[in-house]
Design an enzyme around this catalytic site. Structure first.
Site, PDB file in Angstrom:
ATOM      1  N   THR A   1       2.948   6.224   3.231  1.00  0.00           N
ATOM      2  CA  THR A   1       4.271   6.337   2.303  1.00  0.00           C
ATOM      3  C   THR A   1       3.505   6.069   0.988  1.00  0.00           C
ATOM      4  O   THR A   1       2.705   4.858   0.817  1.00  0.00           O
ATOM      5  CB  THR A   1       5.170   5.473   2.686  1.00  0.00           C
TER       6      THR A   1
ATOM      7  N   PHE B   1       4.577   5.012  -2.813  1.00  0.00           N
ATOM      8  CA  PHE B   1       5.405   4.178  -3.529  1.00  0.00           C
ATOM      9  C   PHE B   1       5.302   4.266  -5.098  1.00  0.00           C
ATOM     10  O   PHE B   1       3.748   4.305  -5.523  1.00  0.00           O
ATOM     11  CB  PHE B   1       5.709   2.860  -3.076  1.00  0.00           C
TER      12      PHE B   1
END
Length: 417
Positions: free
Chosen positions: A292, A294
């Site tokens: 992921t 960010f």
């Protein structure tokens, strides 16, 4: 004003810094910092504080004299100023005339580097302790104070209202794709992207102690986590309902708080430790290369540089629809600038464009805004020229941030717990 000791802060830092603070109730509030470091809050224009530097100096002198007049001993002990105790020594107040005092010259201490990246910062993230966003915030800003927020919107607002210094929020996952909500919020709010962090995501199936997989009737987690584990849950033979909740760690907390013995959560191993759950299955993401990305958000942008790889994020739109997209992309291609992300979102406020043709009738087209990430710093001439050309083809263009790329090496075997 008084004379500063050598160890005190430089007067230029305080006399020239009057920061507006966010206040949702009542008139705008000013924070006035005097040379000796005390802060006086709740000073509004209705209280007679002017906007000139001389007015602020006079206000500091008046307020300081009131504080000193309340002292009980000769040690210049000031109590209960902003809720803290302060000891002021070598304080000498002198009358303030009509002319403002000249600023003191800069010293080498004024040019010293900022504190270590991430130290003494309050970092907002969405979720509860144990969430992957908390781990990303810790990776982005080590030794910082993590502030959990129940919604993405709250994380944005906490930075805008000076409750937090930074926010670390997900924007895309290698399996689940983009987190569209945060792309919309990037446009709605005025925060700047100042960095990025990529976090390997390692999902676990969690349940209360003593619960076996065959007892389960449902699995709860964030929609992205459910999507990232869809095939593995089927291979485990779990004939269960799958329900979406706000975040992964919140799902674990919900099971523990309500003593749900028929429900499992998809979350991190750290969430299992925090909420007293057992790990029924480890590493249940469909692809081990589950990462992921960010972004780190701040109220002010950082200065772009060229001594390390930088990435720049922009958003743009055009009144005539998507016909200019090829021209925009060509502006980067001709300058050998690589694009790493293209994301389209509905153009709120004007989602549909209607075209009338007398011979063929009426056509309706969806309108979009486009987000683009490209590998170049805004300090580079080629990036500046590319955006200058893009601006000619667009009716709206905004730079969301130019920031260092996350070059941290990682491997699929790395876990976030």
């Amino acid at each position: 004003m008084h004379t500063l000791t050598p160890s005190s802060f430089n007067s230029l830092t305080y006399l020239n810094r009057v920061q507006p603070s966010q206040n949702r109730f009542g008139p705008p509030r000013l924070t006035v910092k005097c040379e000796y470091g005390l802060e006086f809050y709740n000073l509004t224009h209705s209280h007679g504080v002017g906007s000139s530097r001389a007015d602020l100096q006079s206000s500091c002198a008046i307020l300081a004299s009131k504080v000193i007049s309340q002292q009980d001993d000769g040690n210049h002990h000031v109590s209960a100023v902003n809720g803290e105790s302060n000891t002021v020594t070598n304080l000498q107040l002198v009358p303030v005339g009509n002319k403002p005092l000249p600023p003191k010259p800069l010293t080498i201490t004024d040019l010293s580097p900022a504190p270590i990246h991430g130290s003494s910062l309050r970092v907002a993230y969405q979720g509860v302790p144990g969430a992957y966003s908390e781990a990303a915030a810790g990776k982005a800003y080590p030794n910082s104070e993590a502030i959990p927020c129940d919604q993405f919107e709250v994380a944005f607002q906490s930075v805008e209202l000076w409750i937090a210094d930074r926010a670390v929020l997900p924007v895309e996952n290698s399996l689940g794709g983009s987190i569209h909500r945060n792309y919309d919020l990037l446009l709605r709010h005025r925060l700047h992207i100042v960095g990025e962090v990529q976090l390997p995501v390692h999902h676990c199936l969690l349940a209360l102690p003593g619960v076996r997989k065959e007892y389960l009737t449902r699995v709860i987690s964030h929609p992205q986590a459910l999507a990232q584990c869809e095939n593995t849950l089927t291979k485990l033979g779990l004939n269960v309902a799958r329900e979406a909740v706000d975040d992964t760690a919140g799902a674990a907390e919900f099971i523990a708080t309500n003593n749900l013995r028929d429900t499992a959560a998809i979350a991190s191993a750290r969430a299992a430790e925090l909420y007293g759950l057992n790990i029924l299955a480890d590493g249940i993401q469909d692809d081990p290369n589950n990462v992921t990305r960010f972004v780190m958000l701040a109220r002010e942008p950082i200065i772009p540089r060229t001594d390390r790889p930088f990435k720049t994020s922009i958003v743009f739109a055009h009144d005539n629809g998507t016909s200019v997209l090829f021209k925009v992309l060509s502006a980067f291609a001709f300058r050998n600038i690589s694009l790493t992300k293209i994301e389209s979102r509905p153009h709120r406020g004007r989602p549909i464009r209607v075209e009338d043709d007398e011979s063929e009738g009426t056509a309706k087209h969806f309108e979009y805004i486009f987000y683009i990430d490209f590998d170049a710093s805004m300090a580079e001439v080629r990036a500046q020229n590319a955006l200058a050309e893009v601006q000619e083809f667009t009716s709206f263009l905004r730079v969301l941030g130019s920031y260092p790329m996350d070059m941290t090496p990682w491997s699929p075997s790395s876990t976030s717990h």
